[in-house]
Design a protein around this motif. Sequence first.
Motif, PDB file in Angstrom:
ATOM      1  N   GLU A 172      39.799  54.239  33.353  1.00  0.00           N
ATOM      2  CA  GLU A 172      40.890  54.400  34.750  1.00  0.00           C
ATOM      3  C   GLU A 172      39.667  53.593  36.007  1.00  0.00           C
ATOM      4  OE1 GLU A 172      43.674  55.447  37.496  1.00  0.00           O
ATOM      5  OE2 GLU A 172      44.249  56.110  35.295  1.00  0.00           O
ATOM      6  N   LYS A 173      38.461  54.151  36.031  1.00  0.00           N
ATOM      7  CA  LYS A 173      37.573  53.783  37.140  1.00  0.00           C
ATOM      8  C   LYS A 173      37.650  51.985  36.703  1.00  0.00           C
ATOM      9  CE  LYS A 173      35.537  53.631  41.037  1.00  0.00           C
ATOM     10  NZ  LYS A 173      36.320  53.938  42.354  1.00  0.00           N
ATOM     11  N   ALA A 174      37.117  52.709  35.728  1.00  0.00           N
ATOM     12  CA  ALA A 174      35.829  51.149  34.794  1.00  0.00           C
ATOM     13  C   ALA A 174      36.736  49.651  34.629  1.00  0.00           C
ATOM     14  CB  ALA A 174      35.640  51.706  33.718  1.00  0.00           C
ATOM     15  N   GLU A 175      38.235  50.531  34.235  1.00  0.00           N
ATOM     16  CA  GLU A 175      39.117  49.496  33.900  1.00  0.00           C
ATOM     17  C   GLU A 175      38.991  48.296  35.636  1.00  0.00           C
ATOM     18  OE1 GLU A 175      39.607  47.823  31.332  1.00  0.00           O
ATOM     19  OE2 GLU A 175      39.318  49.666  29.757  1.00  0.00           O
ATOM     20  N   GLU A 176      39.160  48.862  36.061  1.00  0.00           N
ATOM     21  CA  GLU A 176      39.484  48.630  37.389  1.00  0.00           C
ATOM     22  C   GLU A 176      38.124  47.757  37.921  1.00  0.00           C
ATOM     23  OE1 GLU A 176      39.298  50.121  41.643  1.00  0.00           O
ATOM     24  OE2 GLU A 176      40.610  51.277  41.112  1.00  0.00           O
ATOM     25  N   MET A 177      37.105  48.852  37.516  1.00  0.00           N
ATOM     26  CA  MET A 177      35.983  47.537  38.181  1.00  0.00           C
ATOM     27  C   MET A 177      35.956  46.401  37.891  1.00  0.00           C
ATOM     28  SD  MET A 177      34.384  48.578  40.780  1.00  0.00           S
ATOM     29  CE  MET A 177      34.544  50.329  41.553  1.00  0.00           C
ATOM     30  N   ILE A 178      36.388  46.796  35.930  1.00  0.00           N
ATOM     31  CA  ILE A 178      36.229  44.783  35.240  1.00  0.00           C
ATOM     32  C   ILE A 178      37.123  43.978  35.800  1.00  0.00           C
ATOM     33  CG2 ILE A 178      37.229  44.958  32.911  1.00  0.00           C
ATOM     34  CD1 ILE A 178      35.436  46.735  32.053  1.00  0.00           C
ATOM     35  N   GLU A 179      37.694  44.193  36.212  1.00  0.00           N
ATOM     36  CA  GLU A 179      38.875  43.262  36.646  1.00  0.00           C
ATOM     37  C   GLU A 179      38.411  43.212  38.252  1.00  0.00           C
ATOM     38  OE1 GLU A 179      42.747  44.824  37.114  1.00  0.00           O
ATOM     39  OE2 GLU A 179      43.687  43.108  37.977  1.00  0.00           O
ATOM     40  N   LEU A 180      38.121  43.895  39.285  1.00  0.00           N
ATOM     41  CA  LEU A 180      37.406  43.552  40.165  1.00  0.00           C
ATOM     42  C   LEU A 180      36.164  42.437  40.239  1.00  0.00           C
ATOM     43  CD1 LEU A 180      37.199  43.708  43.507  1.00  0.00           C
ATOM     44  CD2 LEU A 180      35.894  46.078  42.873  1.00  0.00           C
ATOM     45  N   PHE A 181      34.940  42.552  39.372  1.00  0.00           N
ATOM     46  CA  PHE A 181      34.065  41.873  38.664  1.00  0.00           C
ATOM     47  C   PHE A 181      33.781  41.133  37.828  1.00  0.00           C
ATOM     48  CE2 PHE A 181      32.633  45.695  41.306  1.00  0.00           C
ATOM     49  CZ  PHE A 181      31.537  45.023  42.236  1.00  0.00           C
ATOM     50  N   ALA A 182      35.369  40.888  37.561  1.00  0.00           N
ATOM     51  CA  ALA A 182      35.523  39.155  36.519  1.00  0.00           C
ATOM     52  C   ALA A 182      34.542  39.765  34.822  1.00  0.00           C
ATOM     53  CB  ALA A 182      35.528  38.306  37.415  1.00  0.00           C
ATOM     54  N   LEU A 183      34.758  40.718  34.621  1.00  0.00           N
ATOM     55  CA  LEU A 183      33.772  40.979  33.730  1.00  0.00           C
ATOM     56  C   LEU A 183      34.881  41.258  32.226  1.00  0.00           C
ATOM     57  CD1 LEU A 183      31.103  43.673  35.406  1.00  0.00           C
ATOM     58  CD2 LEU A 183      30.924  41.466  34.267  1.00  0.00           C
ATOM     59  N   GLU A 184      35.788  40.897  32.542  1.00  0.00           N
ATOM     60  CA  GLU A 184      37.235  41.365  31.315  1.00  0.00           C
ATOM     61  C   GLU A 184      36.490  41.113  29.862  1.00  0.00           C
ATOM     62  OE1 GLU A 184      37.846  39.387  34.228  1.00  0.00           O
ATOM     63  OE2 GLU A 184      39.762  40.772  35.100  1.00  0.00           O
ATOM     64  N   LYS A 185      36.162  39.624  29.769  1.00  0.00           N
ATOM     65  CA  LYS A 185      35.340  38.548  28.629  1.00  0.00           C
ATOM     66  C   LYS A 185      34.259  39.670  28.058  1.00  0.00           C
ATOM     67  CE  LYS A 185      37.011  34.692  28.974  1.00  0.00           C
ATOM     68  NZ  LYS A 185      37.048  33.136  30.352  1.00  0.00           N
ATOM     69  N   ALA A 186      33.582  40.568  28.857  1.00  0.00           N
ATOM     70  CA  ALA A 186      31.862  40.346  28.482  1.00  0.00           C
ATOM     71  C   ALA A 186      32.085  42.523  27.769  1.00  0.00           C
ATOM     72  CB  ALA A 186      31.596  40.809  29.869  1.00  0.00           C
ATOM     73  N   ARG A 187      33.784  42.577  28.426  1.00  0.00           N
ATOM     74  CA  ARG A 187      33.762  44.099  28.585  1.00  0.00           C
ATOM     75  C   ARG A 187      32.980  44.869  27.253  1.00  0.00           C
ATOM     76  NH1 ARG A 187      36.742  48.050  26.100  1.00  0.00           N
ATOM     77  NH2 ARG A 187      38.276  49.672  27.700  1.00  0.00           N
ATOM     78  N   ASP A 188      33.515  44.795  26.011  1.00  0.00           N
ATOM     79  CA  ASP A 188      32.163  44.857  24.620  1.00  0.00           C
ATOM     80  C   ASP A 188      31.091  44.321  24.413  1.00  0.00           C
ATOM     81  OD1 ASP A 188      35.010  47.029  24.259  1.00  0.00           O
ATOM     82  OD2 ASP A 188      35.860  45.219  23.588  1.00  0.00           O
TER      83      ASP A 188
END
Length: 224
Positions: free
Chosen positions: A119-135
């Motif tokens: 959950e925390k990681a997904e929050e960070m992905i959003e905060l740091f605009a890393l959605e496209k880089a997730r995998d």
Amino acid sequence: MIMDNLIEIKNMKYQYHKDKKLFEKFSLQLDCKRTTVITGNNASGKTTLSKLIMGILKPLEGDIILFGDNSKNMTLSEIGQGIGYVFQYPERQLFTTSVIDELTFAEILKGEKKEAVMEKAEEMIELFALEKARDVYPFFLSYGEKKRLAIASALMSNPKYLILDEPTASLDKDKIINLSMILNKLEEKNVGKLIITHDKNFIKEHGERVIHLDGGRIVKDEAN
Ligand SMILES: Nc1ncnc2c1ncn2[C@@H]1O[C@H](COP(=O)(O)OP(=O)(O)O)[C@@H](O)[C@H]1O
Ligand SMILES: [Mg+2]
């Protein structure tokens, strides 16, 4: 001021070689409230100071008290719980094969609940605009993405304090603006910051307190 809001360096000595002095009877207090910038010429000791605070290097004399605890009695991982550290070169701190793993592996290894970590990681992905880089394999990220991932990873353990060594180095203007926005958001989250930088605009924008280091000594310490 309450002790557990402070990083206190007391009469510290440190040098790499015995014939080349660096820090001698060095004392400094940092508080979580004000963002502090450390600036100064190359080789003035900025990176060394940050590594001493993080326990990566050990003082030869003196003490470093982190929020009331002497760092002498703490493990690297205990220090890392309280203080996040972002190296100048982000690739030095990326170890795994995807962004999501990079964010979660240390916390899961520590025995934190997987759901909460995700959950925390997904929050960070959003905060740091890393959605496209997730995998994506971190090695293939752009420099700016690597830097954002390094900061996000440092924040996964909910540290009270974040130390960034030359965070704007080799970032272009847009990326620096983006980084500034993220750092401002951390203010809302009550994460204290120490930023090592030469960047004049960045100092102006973030440095509530600005410390100038020269040859391991504080030559100026001013409020902005
Ligand atoms: N691993 C090391 N071994 C020996 N000397 C070092 C090492 N790292 C840094 N130094 C020396 O310590 C001094 C301070 O370096 P550093 O903390 O990297 O300064 P800054 O980050 O301000 O550029 C410099 O003289 C540098 O050459
Ligand atoms: Mg440096």
